[in-house]
Write an enzyme that holds these catalytic residues in place. Structure first.
Site, PDB file in Angstrom:
ATOM      1  N   GLY A  51     -11.772 -12.714  -6.186  1.00 39.15           N
ATOM      2  CA  GLY A  51     -12.461 -11.487  -6.566  1.00 39.15           C
ATOM      3  C   GLY A  51     -13.693 -11.694  -7.419  1.00 39.15           C
ATOM      4  CG  ASN A  53     -18.906 -11.717  -4.101  1.00 37.90           C
ATOM      5  OD1 ASN A  53     -20.107 -11.619  -4.312  1.00 37.90           O
ATOM      6  ND2 ASN A  53     -18.380 -12.726  -3.443  1.00 37.90           N
ATOM      7  CG  ASN A 101     -17.983  -8.090   4.743  1.00 38.10           C
ATOM      8  OD1 ASN A 101     -17.246  -8.397   3.816  1.00 38.10           O
ATOM      9  ND2 ASN A 101     -18.230  -8.904   5.766  1.00 38.10           N
ATOM     10  CG  HIS A 155     -20.585 -13.319   6.881  1.00 40.99           C
ATOM     11  ND1 HIS A 155     -19.289 -13.598   7.257  1.00 40.99           N
ATOM     12  CD2 HIS A 155     -21.372 -14.197   7.531  1.00 40.99           C
ATOM     13  CE1 HIS A 155     -19.304 -14.609   8.115  1.00 40.99           C
ATOM     14  NE2 HIS A 155     -20.549 -14.998   8.300  1.00 40.99           N
ATOM     15  CB  THR A 211     -20.402  -1.814  12.968  1.00 43.22           C
ATOM     16  OG1 THR A 211     -20.616  -3.220  13.177  1.00 43.22           O
ATOM     17  CG2 THR A 211     -21.629  -1.212  12.307  1.00 43.22           C
ATOM     18  CD  GLU A 225     -20.246  -7.197  18.105  1.00 47.10           C
ATOM     19  OE1 GLU A 225     -20.962  -6.190  18.301  1.00 47.10           O
ATOM     20  OE2 GLU A 225     -20.536  -8.348  18.500  1.00 47.10           O
ATOM     21  CG  ASP A 259     -18.597 -11.340  10.059  1.00 52.12           C
ATOM     22  OD1 ASP A 259     -18.038 -12.415  10.311  1.00 52.12           O
ATOM     23  OD2 ASP A 259     -18.239 -10.588   9.131  1.00 52.12           O
ATOM     24  CD  GLU A 319     -20.956 -14.912  -1.277  1.00 49.38           C
ATOM     25  OE1 GLU A 319     -20.040 -14.103  -1.514  1.00 49.38           O
ATOM     26  OE2 GLU A 319     -20.762 -15.974  -0.665  1.00 49.38           O
TER      27      GLU A 319
HETATM   28  C1  GRF Z   1     -16.202 -16.642  -0.778  1.00 51.86           C
HETATM   29  O1  GRF Z   1     -16.105 -17.645   0.224  1.00 51.86           O
HETATM   30  C2  GRF Z   1     -17.416 -15.807  -0.537  1.00 51.86           C
HETATM   31  O2  GRF Z   1     -18.442 -16.591   0.055  1.00 51.86           O
HETATM   32  C3  GRF Z   1     -16.939 -14.760   0.420  1.00 51.86           C
HETATM   33  O3  GRF Z   1     -15.581 -14.528   0.083  1.00 51.86           O
HETATM   34  C4  GRF Z   1     -15.042 -15.687  -0.580  1.00 51.86           C
HETATM   35  C5  GRF Z   1     -14.354 -15.362  -1.877  1.00 51.86           C
HETATM   36  O4  GRF Z   1     -15.158 -14.532  -2.614  1.00 51.86           O
HETATM   37  N1  GRF Z   1     -17.720 -13.573   0.301  1.00 51.86           N
HETATM   38  P1  GRF Z   1     -14.570 -13.797  -3.966  1.00 51.86           P
HETATM   39  O5  GRF Z   1     -14.648 -14.823  -5.078  1.00 51.86           O
HETATM   40  O6  GRF Z   1     -13.117 -13.418  -3.686  1.00 51.86           O
HETATM   41  O7  GRF Z   1     -15.480 -12.641  -4.192  1.00 51.86           O
END
Ligand code: GRF
Length: 194
Positions: free
Chosen positions: A11, A13, A106, A108, A140, A142, A144, A173
């Site tokens: 988590g 992000n 999302n 990616h 969406t 589909e 990614d 990110e």
């Molecule tokens: C990471 O590989 C990130 O690149 C992708 O999800 C994975 C874990 O991210 N977005 P997080 O630390 O759980 O946000």
């Protein structure tokens, strides 16, 4: 705007998104939910004072719709305006996605449309690419493939491994996602290239 965040693991992000929604930011986090009750991100969310929910997807083998129906209970109770997937590792059915059309994001870890799916960093290195990165896109049905809202690029250096590259991309990110979410919450759909 009310923001719910779906996670599957650490988590990191999610933490940056939650920490960004303060002051005059137009959004506030209302729920962090996971498909894994042991996701360490759930403890982090609780520590930040955010309501959490977890539905173990392993309780629903071969029943994706059953898992999603269970997940939708706390999710819809939170009345989110925006749903952010952040390190969420389950593929969602078109029926689930349809409930959040135009308001589901999302992140990616690749420069989409390159490398949808898994193992993005290993694939970029194996291809001899000179750069990698991350993409925030609208979700969406589909995988990614939705409209791209923001991207950030990271150079691939000689000697980079999947691990060293993943760490560099993850750091970016953490810059990109909060910046895109703020714009999205303000109704701004312009592409953000960091
Ligand atoms: C990471 O590989 C990130 O690149 C992708 O999800 C994975 C874990 O991210 N977005 P997080 O630390 O759980 O946000």
């Amino acid at each position: 705007k009310r923001v719910a965040i779906l996670i599957s693991g650490s988590g990191s992000n999610m933490v940056r998104l939650v920490e960004s929604m303060t002051g005059n930011h137009p959004a506030r986090p209302v729920l962090v939910a996971s498909n894994d009750p042991s996701a360490t991100g759930l403890q982090k969310a609780a520590g930040l004072g955010i309501a959490t929910a977890a539905v173990d997807h392993r309780r629903f083998p071969h029943d994706r719709a059953g898992f999603e129906a269970e997940l939708l209970k706390p999710l819809l109770d939170a009345r989110p305006d925006i749903l952010c997937l952040a390190g969420f590792m389950r593929v969602l059915t078109p029926e689930f996605v349809a409930k959040f059309t135009g308001r589901m994001l999302n992140i990616h870890p690749s420069l989409l449309p390159q490398y949808p799916g898994l193992d993005t960093h290993a694939r970029a290195i194996a291809a001899g690419d000179s750069e990698a990165g991350a993409t925030v896109h609208e979700v969406t049905p589909e995988l990614d493939s939705g409209p791209i809202l923001g991207q950030v690029r990271v150079p691939i250096l000689p000697g980079d491994t999947e691990q060293t590259l993943a760490a560099k991309v993850l750091e970016q990110e953490h810059r990109l996602y909060p910046a895109v979410l703020r714009r999205f919450a303000e109704g701004d759909r312009r592409l953000l290239m960091l």
